[in-house]
Design a protein around this motif. Structure first.
Motif, PDB file in Angstrom:
ATOM      1  N   ARG A   1       0.805  -1.214   0.000  1.00 42.30           N
ATOM      2  CA  ARG A   1       0.000   0.000   0.000  1.00 42.30           C
ATOM      3  C   ARG A   1       0.842   1.270   0.000  1.00 42.30           C
ATOM      4  N   GLY A   2       2.144   1.147   0.171  1.00 46.54           N
ATOM      5  CA  GLY A   2       3.020   2.314   0.121  1.00 46.54           C
ATOM      6  C   GLY A   2       4.000   2.268  -1.029  1.00 46.54           C
ATOM      7  N   ASP A   3       3.672   1.538  -2.092  1.00 46.03           N
ATOM      8  CA  ASP A   3       4.634   1.271  -3.163  1.00 46.03           C
ATOM      9  C   ASP A   3       4.980   2.493  -4.010  1.00 46.03           C
ATOM     10  N   GLY A   4       4.188   3.558  -3.938  1.00 47.89           N
ATOM     11  CA  GLY A   4       4.513   4.774  -4.664  1.00 47.89           C
ATOM     12  C   GLY A   4       3.830   4.931  -6.001  1.00 47.89           C
ATOM     13  N   HIS A   5       3.278   3.861  -6.552  1.00 47.03           N
ATOM     14  CA  HIS A   5       2.520   3.941  -7.807  1.00 47.03           C
ATOM     15  C   HIS A   5       1.034   3.940  -7.447  1.00 47.03           C
ATOM     16  N   PRO A   6       0.257   4.894  -7.948  1.00 46.40           N
ATOM     17  CA  PRO A   6      -1.141   4.997  -7.513  1.00 46.40           C
ATOM     18  C   PRO A   6      -1.961   3.740  -7.789  1.00 46.40           C
ATOM     19  N   ASP A   7      -1.725   3.071  -8.912  1.00 48.92           N
ATOM     20  CA  ASP A   7      -2.462   1.834  -9.174  1.00 48.92           C
ATOM     21  C   ASP A   7      -2.068   0.740  -8.188  1.00 48.92           C
ATOM     22  N   HIS A   8      -0.776   0.631  -7.914  1.00 48.90           N
ATOM     23  CA  HIS A   8      -0.323  -0.388  -6.959  1.00 48.90           C
ATOM     24  C   HIS A   8      -0.941  -0.144  -5.585  1.00 48.90           C
ATOM     25  N   GLU A   9      -0.921   1.112  -5.162  1.00 47.02           N
ATOM     26  CA  GLU A   9      -1.434   1.410  -3.833  1.00 47.02           C
ATOM     27  C   GLU A   9      -2.948   1.201  -3.755  1.00 47.02           C
ATOM     28  N   ALA A  10      -3.664   1.506  -4.830  1.00 52.84           N
ATOM     29  CA  ALA A  10      -5.114   1.283  -4.847  1.00 52.84           C
ATOM     30  C   ALA A  10      -5.433  -0.205  -4.764  1.00 52.84           C
ATOM     31  N   VAL A  11      -4.682  -1.027  -5.494  1.00 50.65           N
ATOM     32  CA  VAL A  11      -4.891  -2.474  -5.424  1.00 50.65           C
ATOM     33  C   VAL A  11      -4.547  -2.985  -4.028  1.00 50.65           C
ATOM     34  N   GLY A  12      -3.464  -2.453  -3.432  1.00 51.65           N
ATOM     35  CA  GLY A  12      -3.098  -2.870  -2.089  1.00 51.65           C
ATOM     36  C   GLY A  12      -4.175  -2.544  -1.070  1.00 51.65           C
ATOM     37  N   ARG A  13      -4.767  -1.355  -1.186  1.00 51.17           N
ATOM     38  CA  ARG A  13      -5.848  -0.986  -0.256  1.00 51.17           C
ATOM     39  C   ARG A  13      -7.057  -1.896  -0.447  1.00 51.17           C
ATOM     40  N   ALA A  14      -7.392  -2.166  -1.698  1.00 54.77           N
ATOM     41  CA  ALA A  14      -8.540  -3.047  -1.968  1.00 54.77           C
ATOM     42  C   ALA A  14      -8.291  -4.445  -1.424  1.00 54.77           C
ATOM     43  N   ALA A  15      -7.068  -4.933  -1.572  1.00 52.37           N
ATOM     44  CA  ALA A  15      -6.742  -6.263  -1.050  1.00 52.37           C
ATOM     45  C   ALA A  15      -6.834  -6.288   0.471  1.00 52.37           C
ATOM     46  N   ALA A  16      -6.417  -5.202   1.128  1.00 48.39           N
ATOM     47  CA  ALA A  16      -6.514  -5.146   2.583  1.00 48.39           C
ATOM     48  C   ALA A  16      -7.972  -5.198   3.030  1.00 48.39           C
ATOM     49  N   VAL A  17      -8.849  -4.500   2.315  1.00 50.61           N
ATOM     50  CA  VAL A  17     -10.276  -4.560   2.635  1.00 50.61           C
ATOM     51  C   VAL A  17     -10.811  -5.975   2.404  1.00 50.61           C
ATOM     52  N   ALA A  18     -10.456  -6.571   1.269  1.00 43.23           N
ATOM     53  CA  ALA A  18     -10.932  -7.923   0.962  1.00 43.23           C
ATOM     54  C   ALA A  18     -10.444  -8.928   1.994  1.00 43.23           C
ATOM     55  N   ALA A  19      -9.208  -8.783   2.443  1.00 44.71           N
ATOM     56  CA  ALA A  19      -8.693  -9.688   3.475  1.00 44.71           C
ATOM     57  C   ALA A  19      -9.472  -9.524   4.771  1.00 44.71           C
ATOM     58  N   GLY A  20      -9.809  -8.284   5.128  1.00 44.97           N
ATOM     59  CA  GLY A  20     -10.595  -8.056   6.330  1.00 44.97           C
ATOM     60  C   GLY A  20     -11.986  -8.660   6.248  1.00 44.97           C
ATOM     61  N   ARG A  21     -12.568  -8.652   5.063  1.00 43.43           N
ATOM     62  CA  ARG A  21     -13.926  -9.198   4.903  1.00 43.43           C
ATOM     63  C   ARG A  21     -13.947 -10.714   4.831  1.00 43.43           C
ATOM     64  N   THR A  22     -12.822 -11.325   4.492  1.00 40.12           N
ATOM     65  CA  THR A  22     -12.808 -12.773   4.239  1.00 40.12           C
ATOM     66  C   THR A  22     -11.962 -13.575   5.209  1.00 40.12           C
ATOM     67  N   ASP A  23     -11.171 -12.914   6.049  1.00 38.03           N
ATOM     68  CA  ASP A  23     -10.231 -13.565   6.960  1.00 38.03           C
ATOM     69  C   ASP A  23      -9.025 -14.162   6.258  1.00 38.03           C
ATOM     70  N   ALA A  24      -8.767 -13.780   5.005  1.00 38.55           N
ATOM     71  CA  ALA A  24      -7.550 -14.225   4.336  1.00 38.55           C
ATOM     72  C   ALA A  24      -6.333 -13.601   5.004  1.00 38.55           C
ATOM     73  N   LEU A  25      -5.197 -14.279   4.957  1.00 38.18           N
ATOM     74  CA  LEU A  25      -3.934 -13.741   5.448  1.00 38.18           C
ATOM     75  C   LEU A  25      -3.343 -12.849   4.364  1.00 38.18           C
TER      76      LEU A  25
END
Length: 437
Positions: free
Chosen positions: A148-172
């Protein structure tokens, strides 16, 4: 398109300068309690550069592997005279499949085809796709995404979305860096939460071959201006290592989707529609007793059901995690006697005390499976000995969440609680349960 704060064609941090810090990191292996890997990148090649060794190791260990690219990477050469964006997208999708086949021959590969450079505007779509990929068995899944801190806006947006998805699903959730290695200095890296995955000779060879499969990025498209190589030797040196760095971050995830629903629409669920009014009437008619001493409503939203339940209780506490929903509920319930409305996130902020009536309506599928299990435990414990647990949920699958209404009710029914009332319709399911013996 938002521009990243660096240029690929300018000198960055030398790869060799990272070696001492990386070699000092604790070594990690594949988690023994997981058997599935979902790796996501913003563009084709992210997954190979940042986590190709992890993909290869998981496949060799017999894990189920899925590779997701959010965009087709059609914006990598915006001034190409030979490859217009649509053609380049086709090239990069093919390279994605070829690279994945090198790393994990049985892997499933998906490209969401969201606009390159505009991922931040499509965060909800990325979350929904990743939740779907993980499914309901998140405790078995490693979800690997750009940092989420990679410096590229697309990378960081995908990282944030993955963090939300992990929170909703209990994925590591594990995260990998791509552009950080190019622009960062030593103090920019969260070393305390970084781990080193050691690649054996086969893993290094497979990763090199997979990187080479992304030919449009590691070689010029043509000799003409605008078709220059995107990932030169200096950049690729960061990823031609005998190890990969993975970040295990536990930063809190700001999943404000339900709050935003209430901010954008004062009546998001159309509580005054004929369907909702009738559903509330059925709900009230299903209560076995006319009167309850104390009640708790979990997930009150705008307070429509709270008003009705308050008429059946000496006291009712209605809670919701959304500040916007609480504001709306307080307006609707103003002047209703014996009714308190409070912001609380369950299960973390479950109210103290025991209740004759606990209502959990249209909220269970907005919990991860693990958090739902804790709500089941707390709700059961909070019931008075002669109390009733009221459940009512939409039967269909909410987009962006792993559970549907029937699965929520099954979790409560699995406690062995006596079923006092059961009502099923094509669109909603209702149960009234007693306290398990």
């Amino acid at each position: 398109m938002n521009e990243p704060p660096f240029r690929h064609d300018r000198a960055g941090t030398p790869a060799a300068s990272w070696t001492p810090a990386i070699e000092a990191l604790p070594v990690m292996g594949l988690p023994s309690d997981r058997r599935r890997l979902v790796v996501v990148g913003a563009h084709p090649d992210d997954e190979t550069l940042g986590a190709g060794g992890l993909v290869h190791a998981a496949a060799r260990a017999g894990w189920d592997v899925e590779v997701v690219s959010v965009t087709a990477g059609e914006g990598s050469h915006p001034h190409s005279p030979t490859h217009p964006p649509a053609e380049l997208a086709g090239v990069r999708r093919r390279e994605l499949r070829e690279a994945a086949a090198v790393l994990a021959p049985a892997a499933r590969v998906r490209c969401l085809d969201l606009p390159d450079g505009e991922v931040a505007a499509h965060g909800a779509e990325v979350v929904a796709a990743l939740v779907e990929a993980v499914g309901t068995d998140g405790d078995d899944v490693v979800l690997c995404a750009p940092w989420r801190g990679d410096g590229h806006p697309d990378h960081e947006a995908v990282g944030r979305a993955a963090a939300v998805a992990a929170g909703r699903t209990d994925a590591l959730l594990v995260e990998y860096a791509v552009w950080m290695w190019h622009w960062a200095g030593h103090t920019d890296v969260p070393w305390d939460r970084a781990r080193r995955l050691v690649l054996d000779d086969a893993g290094q060879a497979a990763k090199r071959d997979a990187v080479a499969a992304h030919a449009s990025q590691v070689r010029p498209l043509s000799p003409r201006p605008g078709d220059e190589v995107l990932l030169g030797a200096d950049l690729l040196a960061h990823f031609d290592r005998p190890d990969e760095v993975l970040l295990l971050l536990d930063d809190p995830v700001d999943d404000d989707a339900l709050d935003q629903v209430h901010v954008e629409r004062p009546d998001p669920w159309q509580v005054d529609s004929p369907y909702e009014r009738r559903k509330r009437a059925v709900t009230l008619a299903s209560l076995p007793r006319e009167h309850y001493r104390s009640g708790l409503e979990v997930g009150c939203s705008v307070g429509a059901l709270a008003v009705d339940l308050a008429g059946r209780c000496d006291s009712l506490l209605a809670v919701d995690a959304s500040p916007a929903a609480i504001d709306l509920a307080r307006r609707r319930t103003s002047g209703v006697e014996h009714l308190a409305v409070r912001r609380a996130r369950v299960p973390e902020e479950w109210p103290e005390g025991r209740f004759d009536l606990v209502s959990i309506s249209e909220v269970g599928y907005f919990l991860s499976p693990r958090r739902l299990a804790e709500v089941v435990r707390l709700a059961t414990a909070a019931l008075a000995d002669d109390g009733h647990l009221l459940l009512c949920h939409w039967r269909h699958q909410p987009v962006g969440w792993p559970l549907a209404g029937p699965a929520v009710h099954d979790a409560f029914l699995a406690t062995g609680a006596p079923v006092l009332v059961e009502h099923q319709e094509p669109d909603f399911l209702l149960h009234v349960l007693g306290r398990p013996t």
